[in-house]
Design a protein around this motif. Structure first.
Motif, mmCIF file in Angstrom:
data_model
loop_
_atom_site.group_PDB
_atom_site.id
_atom_site.type_symbol
_atom_site.label_atom_id
_atom_site.label_comp_id
_atom_site.label_asym_id
_atom_site.label_seq_id
_atom_site.Cartn_x
_atom_site.Cartn_y
_atom_site.Cartn_z
ATOM 1 N N GLU A 395 0.873 -1.175 0.000
ATOM 2 C CA GLU A 395 0.000 0.000 0.000
ATOM 3 C C GLU A 395 0.916 1.232 0.000
ATOM 4 O OE1 GLU A 395 -3.414 -0.431 2.273
ATOM 5 O OE2 GLU A 395 -4.010 1.663 2.084
ATOM 6 N N ALA A 396 0.807 2.065 -1.010
ATOM 7 C CA ALA A 396 1.691 3.226 -1.120
ATOM 8 C C ALA A 396 1.040 4.265 -2.019
ATOM 9 C CB ALA A 396 3.034 2.806 -1.697
ATOM 10 N N PRO A 397 1.306 5.543 -1.840
ATOM 11 C CA PRO A 397 2.150 6.109 -0.792
ATOM 12 C C PRO A 397 1.399 6.270 0.525
ATOM 13 C CG PRO A 397 1.354 7.866 -2.215
ATOM 14 C CD PRO A 397 0.794 6.575 -2.760
ATOM 15 N N VAL A 398 2.122 6.071 1.605
ATOM 16 C CA VAL A 398 1.537 6.285 2.930
ATOM 17 C C VAL A 398 2.452 7.210 3.734
ATOM 18 C CG1 VAL A 398 0.401 4.025 2.966
ATOM 19 C CG2 VAL A 398 2.682 4.268 3.979
ATOM 20 N N ALA A 399 1.925 7.653 4.886
ATOM 21 C CA ALA A 399 2.715 8.495 5.791
ATOM 22 C C ALA A 399 2.559 7.956 7.209
ATOM 23 C CB ALA A 399 2.226 9.931 5.716
ATOM 24 N N ASN A 426 -12.497 12.129 9.390
ATOM 25 C CA ASN A 426 -12.642 11.197 8.267
ATOM 26 C C ASN A 426 -11.339 10.618 7.756
ATOM 27 O OD1 ASN A 426 -15.156 10.445 7.383
ATOM 28 N ND2 ASN A 426 -15.580 12.555 6.675
ATOM 29 N N VAL A 427 -10.384 10.434 8.676
ATOM 30 C CA VAL A 427 -9.096 9.872 8.266
ATOM 31 C C VAL A 427 -9.104 8.374 8.557
ATOM 32 C CG1 VAL A 427 -6.622 9.807 8.769
ATOM 33 C CG2 VAL A 427 -7.815 12.010 8.655
ATOM 34 N N LYS A 448 -2.444 11.054 1.232
ATOM 35 C CA LYS A 448 -3.413 12.133 0.998
ATOM 36 C C LYS A 448 -4.063 12.602 2.306
ATOM 37 C CE LYS A 448 -7.417 9.103 0.017
ATOM 38 N NZ LYS A 448 -7.291 8.507 1.338
ATOM 39 N N ASP A 449 -4.052 11.751 3.338
ATOM 40 C CA ASP A 449 -4.671 12.118 4.616
ATOM 41 C C ASP A 449 -3.668 12.677 5.621
ATOM 42 O OD1 ASP A 449 -7.229 11.331 3.925
ATOM 43 O OD2 ASP A 449 -6.915 9.250 4.584
#
Ligand code: ADP
Ligand code: ASP
Ligand code: MG
Length: 464
Positions: A395-399, A426-427, A448-449
């Motif tokens: 799963e990418a991109p993530v933070a 809503n995250v 994006k979140d």
């Protein structure tokens, strides 16, 4: 003799005539023994990375242009600041420029840039910055001399991410820094750069000038290590994400380590280590508002009632999950996962395993996600065929978003408040980890979140 103070000035503090004048005022305001550590000017290290890429792709001309532009910028700064008094700094820059262009040409010929060559190329930024700052300090009445940290800050040979060797560095500092300071000269030392004991250039990694300052402070038994930057200390969140983030007056070494590890770019993650070991306080201060109190990082901080002190985030990451019911209770499974990351030399930023042992997920830099995915599929090919492992998924991109604070330890309900705040924003939370120190809770969210998550947690703990 009183103990020296080590000053470190970051990229934005050395990038314009106004900023460099501010640096000179700050250094001149102290009278005792001083060492100044300087970064490359803002954007220079990035430009050097690009030049190295251009050379690697065979485009020597583009790489040369980049270096010539950097050289011109520095020479113009010197001319603006000190005019003819900058002659020796100018000739040093011309010399370094020629050597760096020659290096890039050989990279372009071979179409290969080893980590060792890259370190030599990147060192250009700090090596042209130091003579410029030394020239201005001298012109403003503070006798100063630029010194390359090659031969001074001694490291191992892990190019790109070298580890300082404190004992050797202490000897060199005794020989090179102490006598200069005794005679009233302020050494202006290149940040981020070091060398092996036999003189091969290394770097401490991106943002490494903070680390250089801390290592030199430890080597000298400094009174204080002051990191000057463009914000008034470590703040409750990155001010670029949360406009009303507040500076924190004091944080502990442990909190600083967690914060910087999880993305607070304001301080390099490894900076605190040499300082802790030598018991030297580190202060983060603002070059452009030097009277602001800033943040003091010390062994312990007075207990207050803040729970989450700061919220940080780190992007550009990917999540790799190995999942399958057939792994429950199988000894050595996790070991094989980490043997794989070790063999691929991929650094793992965060791990999380569900208690059912059905899945284990790893957060790694986005640019190593595909490699890790392929390597894990090879490692578990038999288990995948037998369906003991159902899948290896990306799963990418993530933070990673982290809430950090010693006040979280033993305080019930912190996680609930974090998840409540994220839910209202809503995250979607993809994975969770909490260190057993209870100093931080880290969450993986979609890139994006990322900003929304930081804002929501900050609002929950700092804006009520
Ligand atoms: P320097 O060039 O001085 O080393 P950096 O750009 O490396 O400066 O670090 C300073 C920047 O760090 C600030 O401008 C700010 O945007 C960013 N930053 C990220 N998180 C934080 C935080 N929690 N507190 C303060 N600054 C932060
Ligand atoms: N110039 C280096 C970098 O941009 C080191 C530093 O600024 O601390 O990463
Ligand atoms: Mg920095």
């Amino acid at each position: 003799m009183s103990k020296p103070i080590v000053f470190k000035f970051g990229g934005t503090s050395v990038g314009s005539p106004g900023a460099i004048e501010a640096v000179a005022k700050i250094v001149a305001a102290e009278t005792g023994e001083r060492v100044v550590v300087v970064s490359a000017t803002a954007g220079t290290t990035d430009a050097l990375v690009r030049a190295a890429e251009q050379a690697t792709s065979g485009d020597a001309a583009a790489a040369q242009q980049t270096i010539e532009r950097l050289s011109e910028e520095h020479r113009n700064l010197i001319a603006d600041l000190v005019g003819v008094n900058g002659a020796s700094a100018l000739s040093e820059i011309v010399d370094l420029t020629d050597r760096t262009i020659a290096l890039l040409r050989s990279v372009a010929l071979l179409r290969e840039c080893s980590p060792r060559s890259l370190d030599a190329i990147l060192s250009y930024g700090e090596r042209v910055s130091a003579p410029m700052i030394a020239a201005l300090l001298t012109a403003r009445g503070v006798a100063a001399e630029a010194l390359s940290a090659e031969g001074l800050l001694i490291t191992d040979d892990v190019f790109g991410h070298a580890n300082p060797l404190l004992e050797l560095t202490r000897e060199r500092a005794e020989q090179q820094l102490v006598p200069r300071m005794r005679y009233g000269t302020v050494p202006v030392v290149t940040g981020m750069v070091g060398s092996t004991a036999d003189g091969v250039t290394t770097t401490l990694g991106r943002g490494g000038s903070d680390y250089s300052a801390a290592v030199l402070a430890a080597a000298l038994g400094a009174r204080e290590c002051r990191i000057y930057t463009d914000v008034s200390g470590v703040m409750s969140a990155d001010p670029r994400i949360v406009a009303d983030a507040k500076p924190l007056p004091a944080i502990s070494y442990a909190e600083a380590a967690e914060l910087s590890y999880f993305g607070a770019k304001v301080i390099h993650p490894r900076t605190v280590l040499p300082a802790i070991e030598a018991g030297i306080p580190v202060r983060i201060l603002n070059t452009f508002a030097p009277d602001d109190p800033g943040t003091t990082i010390a062994a312990t901080t007075p207990r207050d009632n803040t729970v989450v002190k700061a919220t940080t985030s780190l992007g550009g990451l990917g999540l790799v999950t190995v999942q399958g019911a057939g792994m429950s209770g199988v000894p050595g499974f996790a070991a094989r996962v980490f043997d794989t990351t070790a063999a691929e030399k991929i650094s793992v930023l965060m791990i999380s395993q569900a208690s059912s042992e059905n899945s284990i997920c790893l957060v790694v830099p986005n640019d190593s996600v595909k490699r890790l995915d392929a390597a894990l599929k090879r490692m578990f090919s038999k288990e995948l065929a037998r369906h003991d492992v159902e899948k290896v998924a990306i799963e990418a991109p993530v933070a990673i978003v982290s809430a950090v604070g010693e006040g979280m330890r033993g305080t019930p309900g912190v996680a609930a408040r974090i998840f409540g705040a994220l839910g209202r924003a809503n995250v979607n939370v993809i994975a969770i980890a909490q260190g057993s120190s209870e100093l931080n809770i880290s969450l993986v969210v979609g890139e994006k979140d990322r900003e929304a998550a930081v804002k929501a947690i900050h609002r929950e703990f700092h804006e009520s």
